[in-house]
Enzyme design. Sequence first.
Site, PDB file in Angstrom:
ATOM      1  N   GLU A   1      80.326  28.855  52.054  1.00 39.90           N
ATOM      2  CA  GLU A   1      80.204  30.334  52.537  1.00 39.90           C
ATOM      3  C   GLU A   1      79.363  30.310  53.930  1.00 39.90           C
ATOM      4  O   GLU A   1      79.027  31.615  54.112  1.00 39.90           O
ATOM      5  CB  GLU A   1      79.623  31.433  51.558  1.00 39.90           C
ATOM      6  CG  GLU A   1      80.528  31.345  50.299  1.00 39.90           C
ATOM      7  CD  GLU A   1      80.074  32.292  49.130  1.00 39.90           C
ATOM      8  OE1 GLU A   1      79.629  33.298  49.482  1.00 39.90           O
ATOM      9  OE2 GLU A   1      80.566  32.011  47.950  1.00 39.90           O
TER      10      GLU A   1
ATOM     11  N   TRP B   1      79.620  48.159  46.981  1.00 41.78           N
ATOM     12  CA  TRP B   1      78.628  47.797  48.121  1.00 41.78           C
ATOM     13  C   TRP B   1      79.121  48.387  49.244  1.00 41.78           C
ATOM     14  O   TRP B   1      78.818  47.991  50.361  1.00 41.78           O
ATOM     15  CB  TRP B   1      78.330  46.259  47.932  1.00 41.78           C
ATOM     16  CG  TRP B   1      77.398  46.032  46.785  1.00 41.78           C
ATOM     17  CD1 TRP B   1      76.729  46.693  45.799  1.00 41.78           C
ATOM     18  CD2 TRP B   1      77.338  44.784  46.426  1.00 41.78           C
ATOM     19  NE1 TRP B   1      76.172  45.991  44.851  1.00 41.78           N
ATOM     20  CE2 TRP B   1      76.441  44.600  45.277  1.00 41.78           C
ATOM     21  CE3 TRP B   1      77.457  43.509  46.771  1.00 41.78           C
ATOM     22  CZ2 TRP B   1      76.034  43.716  44.610  1.00 41.78           C
ATOM     23  CZ3 TRP B   1      76.825  42.225  46.154  1.00 41.78           C
ATOM     24  CH2 TRP B   1      76.289  42.550  44.812  1.00 41.78           C
TER      25      TRP B   1
ATOM     26  N   ASP C   1      84.146  36.811  42.491  1.00 41.09           N
ATOM     27  CA  ASP C   1      82.655  37.225  42.150  1.00 41.09           C
ATOM     28  C   ASP C   1      82.693  38.908  41.684  1.00 41.09           C
ATOM     29  O   ASP C   1      83.295  39.450  42.474  1.00 41.09           O
ATOM     30  CB  ASP C   1      81.848  36.845  43.274  1.00 41.09           C
ATOM     31  CG  ASP C   1      81.579  35.611  43.507  1.00 41.09           C
ATOM     32  OD1 ASP C   1      81.582  34.915  42.307  1.00 41.09           O
ATOM     33  OD2 ASP C   1      81.469  35.122  44.551  1.00 41.09           O
TER      34      ASP C   1
ATOM     35  N   HIS D   1      81.901  35.634  38.358  1.00 38.84           N
ATOM     36  CA  HIS D   1      80.454  35.225  38.427  1.00 38.84           C
ATOM     37  C   HIS D   1      79.901  36.698  38.413  1.00 38.84           C
ATOM     38  O   HIS D   1      80.506  37.534  39.096  1.00 38.84           O
ATOM     39  CB  HIS D   1      80.012  34.497  39.827  1.00 38.84           C
ATOM     40  CG  HIS D   1      78.553  34.619  39.827  1.00 38.84           C
ATOM     41  ND1 HIS D   1      77.639  34.119  38.990  1.00 38.84           N
ATOM     42  CD2 HIS D   1      78.010  35.526  40.506  1.00 38.84           C
ATOM     43  CE1 HIS D   1      76.269  34.281  39.207  1.00 38.84           C
ATOM     44  NE2 HIS D   1      76.655  35.377  40.437  1.00 38.84           N
TER      45      HIS D   1
ATOM     46  N   CYS E   1      76.029  38.745  37.629  1.00 35.98           N
ATOM     47  CA  CYS E   1      74.765  38.457  37.881  1.00 35.98           C
ATOM     48  C   CYS E   1      73.530  39.355  37.388  1.00 35.98           C
ATOM     49  O   CYS E   1      72.712  39.719  37.843  1.00 35.98           O
ATOM     50  CB  CYS E   1      73.966  38.098  39.151  1.00 35.98           C
ATOM     51  SG  CYS E   1      74.945  38.378  40.649  1.00 35.98           S
TER      52      CYS E   1
ATOM     53  N   HIS F   1      66.224  33.219  41.985  1.00 33.49           N
ATOM     54  CA  HIS F   1      65.685  34.255  42.560  1.00 33.49           C
ATOM     55  C   HIS F   1      63.901  33.879  42.657  1.00 33.49           C
ATOM     56  O   HIS F   1      63.071  34.554  43.321  1.00 33.49           O
ATOM     57  CB  HIS F   1      65.344  35.535  41.647  1.00 33.49           C
ATOM     58  CG  HIS F   1      66.847  35.815  41.297  1.00 33.49           C
ATOM     59  ND1 HIS F   1      67.376  36.562  42.502  1.00 33.49           N
ATOM     60  CD2 HIS F   1      67.594  35.812  40.184  1.00 33.49           C
ATOM     61  CE1 HIS F   1      68.608  37.020  41.825  1.00 33.49           C
ATOM     62  NE2 HIS F   1      68.498  36.608  40.759  1.00 33.49           N
TER      63      HIS F   1
ATOM     64  N   CYS G   1      72.892  32.071  40.524  1.00 31.01           N
ATOM     65  CA  CYS G   1      73.570  32.829  41.318  1.00 31.01           C
ATOM     66  C   CYS G   1      73.724  31.997  42.523  1.00 31.01           C
ATOM     67  O   CYS G   1      73.334  30.763  42.552  1.00 31.01           O
ATOM     68  CB  CYS G   1      72.798  34.063  41.593  1.00 31.01           C
ATOM     69  SG  CYS G   1      73.420  35.337  42.756  1.00 31.01           S
TER      70      CYS G   1
HETATM   71  N1  GLN Z   1      79.388  33.694  45.772  1.00 29.45           N
HETATM   72  C1  GLN Z   1      78.394  34.474  45.911  1.00 29.45           C
HETATM   73  C2  GLN Z   1      77.356  33.521  46.378  1.00 29.45           C
HETATM   74  O1  GLN Z   1      76.959  32.465  46.030  1.00 29.45           O
HETATM   75  C3  GLN Z   1      78.025  35.293  44.768  1.00 29.45           C
HETATM   76  C4  GLN Z   1      76.757  36.157  45.151  1.00 29.45           C
HETATM   77  C5  GLN Z   1      76.313  37.083  44.083  1.00 29.45           C
HETATM   78  O2  GLN Z   1      76.671  36.773  42.864  1.00 29.45           O
HETATM   79  N2  GLN Z   1      75.593  37.977  44.452  1.00 29.45           N
HETATM   80  O3  GLN Z   1      76.419  33.785  47.359  1.00 29.45           O
HETATM   81 ZN    ZN Z   2      74.958  36.111  41.355  1.00 31.48          ZN
END
Ligand code: GLN
Ligand code: ZN
Length: 778
Positions: A508, A585, A623, A665, A667, A718, A750
């Site tokens: 990304e 967001w 996601d 995904h 989080c 984190h 993440c």
């Molecule tokens: N695919 C996104 C990343 O890896 C997912 C980020 C997220 O969950 N906030 O950055």
């Molecule tokens: Zn995440």
Amino acid sequence: MTDSPAATFPTGTVLGYPRIGPNRELKKAIEAFWAGRSSADEVEATAADLRRRTRARLAELGLPTDVPAIPSAFSFYDQVLDAAAVVGAIPARFADLVDERGGVDLAGYSTVARGRGDDLPLEMTKWFDTNYHYLVPEIGPSTTFRYASDRPVREFAEGLADGVQTRPVVVGPVTFLALAKATEDAPEGFSPIDRLPDLVPVYAELLRDLAAAGATWVQLDEPALVSDSIAVPTEQLLAAVVETYRALATELARPERPAILVAAPYGDLGAALPVLASTDVEAVAIDAVKGQVPSEPVPGLESKTLVVGVVDGHNIWRADLDAKLAVLERAEVIGAGAVAVGTSTNLFHVPHDVDVETQLDPTLRSWLAFADQKVREVVTLAEGITEGREAIHEQLLEASDAVRSRAGAPGVVRPEVRDRLAALDADAFRRGDFAARKAAQAERLALPPLPTTTIGSFPQTPDIRKARAAFGKGELTAEQYEDEMKAEIRRVVELQERIGLDVLVHGEPERNDMVQYFAENLDGFAVTQHGWVQSYGSRCTRPSILWGDVSRPAPITVAWSQYAQQQTSKWMKGMLTGPVTILAWSFVRDDQPLGDTANQVALALRDEIADLEAAGIAIIQVDEPAIRELLPLRAEDHAAYLDWSVAAFRLATSGVREDTQVHTHLCYSEFGEIMGAIDGLDADVTSIEAARSKMEILTDIAKAGYPRAVGPGVYDIHSPRVPSQDEVRELLSEAVNTIAVDQLWVNPDCGLKTRRYEEVTPSLEHIIGATQAVRATL
Ligand code: GLN
Ligand code: ZN
């Protein structure tokens, strides 16, 4: 109404105003302080100047200065941390930072917010249903509450010296404790709210001190009263309201204290309104955007001011003033002692001023109201209340024109988008049987047991950021930029191959932000230049504006994913942001149900997924990290929300072949609550944050009999810490003991975007090493 002239409440007010500064002055100042580039005195001077300019600006926009219409609601980092500092609730691990009064200086305050060495900062979590994060107070049986900081009094005095009678804003005692978590040494069954009798006297001291300084009103924010999603049961919460305000409003009498406004933003007060109305507080502020003005008289309100929050503090659309005035007129009928107009929430959820957005299409701009424009709306409506409809005739017409212009503007309603949605049948929301999918995918993908992967992003290095900035400024051509990103993709692919991951990602690098990137590439969205809002501490985000019907003019990610797939013989995951997260967001249109908007985004993503699939991408991840965040505050609204959010995800992802594997995904770790929704998403593989909670969620998953695959995170991204191979192996052993091996994937918590390669590379190596060790035992 009220008995003494000192208690006169203004006819119009705002519950709060952005505090980062129109040019993010506070962010820059506090970050310079943290970096050791400036002194505490310098930051304090910048902050004082910012507060002075805020008061002047609010007065210029029309809020009176002789009655407390202008809030004193500044914060260096977070309003909940501020309240903790006022009442001396600093965790024991920071005891050395506390002075003899129990207070902390700016450096100490910053350390509590940010941590130091092994002393973790206060935990951070989402503030109600917003994208703002507050710091969670830690309260135990032995926390000593004392009046430790008079900062609110000093900031009030600063305003007064400037000729402005402000209204200090503090998080109320009920909400403060309702949002707190118990310290680790607390016994089973202890709840922070148990400490209410010890906390309230400290608030009483603060109120006395404010009154002595000349404050006529104080605002206590009690948003916990609109939510069912907090740890304290409703009955207990309402009892806490009675107890608190008996002590603060009845037993402590004026003029020993200021008049009290209790503000309850973000939703409907429901059963809490009559309870509040029965106390002796002088005013209650309700959210009349998310909540409703009661249709019948509420006993007790006849002696209070009802501040009706008709101007939306949480979104950026210009108000239909005519309709808002009608709501205010209805409020007058139910017999409150007085009616005032307010914002539904603090305005810190919206940017400062739309007039500086010179790059925005002027028509779109004319539909928007940022904080400053909202203040003007409040001032106009206040005039409407006192002088009558006729007095603001012109402004009402203008606002109605804007609303009409928006409704009829090209792009807002696009028949081709609507027709396509209307023509969908139930099959568009449904994939085939999971068992058949599982077999087809196993055959096509031929992955080892415990397949390893990452969540998508790799570290965004300074070089990547530099390249994007240069491209933005025109210093790099599109071709040069593309070459740089491709080089980055090759590097990331090589690294993953060398480490030995099974399913690769492209990293990304081309995305500034996982939502804005899609907003920039979809029709129906606009992006601002200066529209920053505080996310937490000094961190700000610039949400996009979803204003029209959404469609995808051209493929977005396909070329990148395809290029990445060409660099490797392993499987490359396609990577998209889901419809709910894109909505959560962004600033989203308020003229149709969120579910309709989500489905439009979903259709655009469905097209993207079809193109990815056609380009040979066999695994596609969508996601949805924000799916929990939009969960309504009232339990009764959960089912409807989960219906539309799950439907939108399924609409996006159900168009694929049986042997294409859909991942999602999420989080956060409190899964139990939305287990049903996760099941509803019907993703073949779900990766979830789990490292901090030591895989607790696997128990939920096993208990629920969840049939599909999950990747519980084994690396807490984190933290800068590199987990050891043993540590990861232990987590994995626990996982294989809890759920079936063929349901398990191995991945970090993440994306790796915010980490450095020095941390990421060894961490991933340890993950692979641990996975091989566990595989050997199977
Ligand atoms: N695919 C996104 C990343 O890896 C997912 C980020 C997220 O969950 N906030 O950055
Ligand atoms: Zn995440």
